[in-house]
Design a protein around this motif. Structure first.
Motif, PDB file in Angstrom:
ATOM      1  N   ASP A   1     -28.269  -6.831   8.083  1.00 45.59           N
ATOM      2  CA  ASP A   1     -28.723  -7.642   9.214  1.00 45.59           C
ATOM      3  C   ASP A   1     -29.682  -6.801  10.066  1.00 45.59           C
ATOM      4  O   ASP A   1     -30.770  -7.246  10.438  1.00 45.59           O
TER       5      ASP A   1
ATOM      6  N   HIS B   1     -22.325 -17.597  18.024  1.00 40.28           N
ATOM      7  CA  HIS B   1     -22.648 -18.153  16.700  1.00 40.28           C
ATOM      8  C   HIS B   1     -21.737 -17.636  15.595  1.00 40.28           C
ATOM      9  O   HIS B   1     -21.625 -18.265  14.554  1.00 40.28           O
TER      10      HIS B   1
ATOM     11  N   HIS C   1     -19.173 -10.854  11.818  1.00 40.28           N
ATOM     12  CA  HIS C   1     -20.343 -10.038  11.495  1.00 40.28           C
ATOM     13  C   HIS C   1     -20.933  -9.259  12.674  1.00 40.28           C
ATOM     14  O   HIS C   1     -21.749  -8.370  12.461  1.00 40.28           O
ATOM     15  N   HIS C   2     -20.519  -9.555  13.907  1.00 45.51           N
ATOM     16  CA  HIS C   2     -20.980  -8.700  15.013  1.00 45.51           C
ATOM     17  C   HIS C   2     -19.852  -7.839  15.574  1.00 45.51           C
ATOM     18  O   HIS C   2     -20.042  -7.147  16.568  1.00 45.51           O
TER      19      HIS C   2
ATOM     20  N   HIS D   1     -24.399 -15.765   7.246  1.00 51.87           N
ATOM     21  CA  HIS D   1     -23.812 -15.119   8.428  1.00 51.87           C
ATOM     22  C   HIS D   1     -24.242 -15.750   9.754  1.00 51.87           C
ATOM     23  O   HIS D   1     -23.439 -15.890  10.651  1.00 51.87           O
ATOM     24  N   ASP D   2     -25.489 -16.180   9.857  1.00 52.31           N
ATOM     25  CA  ASP D   2     -25.962 -16.753  11.124  1.00 52.31           C
ATOM     26  C   ASP D   2     -26.030 -18.276  11.101  1.00 52.31           C
ATOM     27  O   ASP D   2     -26.736 -18.874  11.921  1.00 52.31           O
TER      28      ASP D   2
ATOM     29  N   MET E   1     -25.737 -20.041  14.304  1.00 52.25           N
ATOM     30  CA  MET E   1     -26.917 -20.000  15.158  1.00 52.25           C
ATOM     31  C   MET E   1     -27.828 -21.185  14.825  1.00 52.25           C
ATOM     32  O   MET E   1     -28.336 -21.876  15.703  1.00 52.25           O
TER      33      MET E   1
HETATM   34 FE   LIG Z   1     -25.572 -12.882  13.974  1.00 56.02          FE
END
Ligand SMILES: [Fe+2]
Ligand SMILES: [Fe+2]
Length: 289
Positions: A234, A191, A215-216, A150-151, A154
């Motif tokens: 998360d 991200h 995801h956010h 998911h990240d 980033m």
């Molecule tokens: Fe995230």
């Protein structure tokens, strides 16, 4: 804070995603085979064993203390029997995604390990929540993969634009602003979007791309259970003390919280579960990263 042109920066970031090497053909093939409803372990084995470096890595991980097997596994076909196809797929994917976003210094290597703790903890948590919520098996697997990656945007931003990203991070901390909000403000892209672009460039299944990319995002319209599992996990991975860059983190979305129906005890159990899984997997990070 930053005196750079956001649009130019965004275009620059987009270009650098496209300049990344493609996912190795063998990994793309592994994803394709395991996504198909009539996936066969023989076909999976054929693909993995055709790549020496990949098979060696899979065997090293399978034989690590994490799996605690009593006898040495010496063939990939045996590894597939023991771990199952989905687990092998998860391993191959995580190793491939990590090797594409390489660490270039010791400090960066350390950051990769932090990052992996968060990713792995979120993946284990999302898988557990998906099981508790009785999602179909195929969705439980996607929760795991989606959470694991998911990240990834980033990690890419941090590894590729370290100075710029560090300034964004500092600003997020100073203003107590969730990182994805600060990214959008200073880099013109966040991200989640970068992660979706990476997953698209790597030809990941559309469902996974969507999970990474959203995801956010709040759950408006149709509620997405898989996304909710990742969003909740998360939050708990951060609460367990494993946030990727120690940046301020967003609170759990109210709609996800009410769907989850966790009481205080459940919350504490989930946080502890994630901590324990990360502890157990500590050796794996060195092998995968
Ligand atoms: Fe995230
Ligand atoms: Fe996260």
């Amino acid at each position: 804070m930053l005196s750079v042109d956001r649009d130019a920066l965004r275009r620059y970031i987009e270009r650098s995603v496209h300049d990344l090497p493609a996912l190795p053909a063998v990994v793309a093939k592994v994803v394709e085979i395991t996504e198909s409803p009539d996936a066969s372990s023989a076909a999976l084995n054929q693909v993995i064993s055709s790549d020496q470096a990949l098979s060696a890595k899979v065997l090293r991980v399978v034989n690590s203390a994490y799996y605690g097997l009593s006898a040495q596994v010496s063939t990939t076909s045996h590894a597939i029997v023991i771990l199952g196809m989905q687990q092998v797929r998860n391993l191959v994917l995580s190793m491939a995604a990590m090797s594409l976003v390489r660490s270039r210094s010791a400090a960066m290597g350390q950051m990769h390990v932090h990052f992996w703790r968060h990713a792995f903890g979120t993946a284990k948590g999302a898988e557990r929540i998906a099981k508790l919520k009785r999602l179909p098996v195929s969705e439980i697997d996607r929760c795991f993969i989606g959470a694991l990656l998911h990240d990834i945007g980033m990690l890419f931003l941090y590894s590729t634009f370290t100075d710029l990203y560090t300034r964004t991070l500092l600003d997020a901390k100073e203003n107590n602003m969730p990182l994805h909000v600060a990214e959008e403000k200073f880099l013109g892209i966040d991200h989640t979007e970068v992660g979706r672009m990476l997953a698209t460039a790597w030809k990941f299944p559309p469902e996974i791309r969507k999970l990474i990319g959203e995801h956010h995002e709040p759950q408006e319209g149709e509620f997405n259970g898989m996304r909710a599992c990742i969003q909740a996990a998360d939050y708990y991975a951060n609460a367990a003390g494993f946030s990727p860059l120690n940046a301020p983190v967003p609170d759990m979305l109210p709609e996800v919280r009410s769907w989850l129906e966790f009481d205080e005890e459940d919350e504490a159990a989930m946080t502890e579960f994630i901590r324990e899984k990360i502890r157990e997997a500590e050796e794996l990070f060195g092998l995968i990263v």
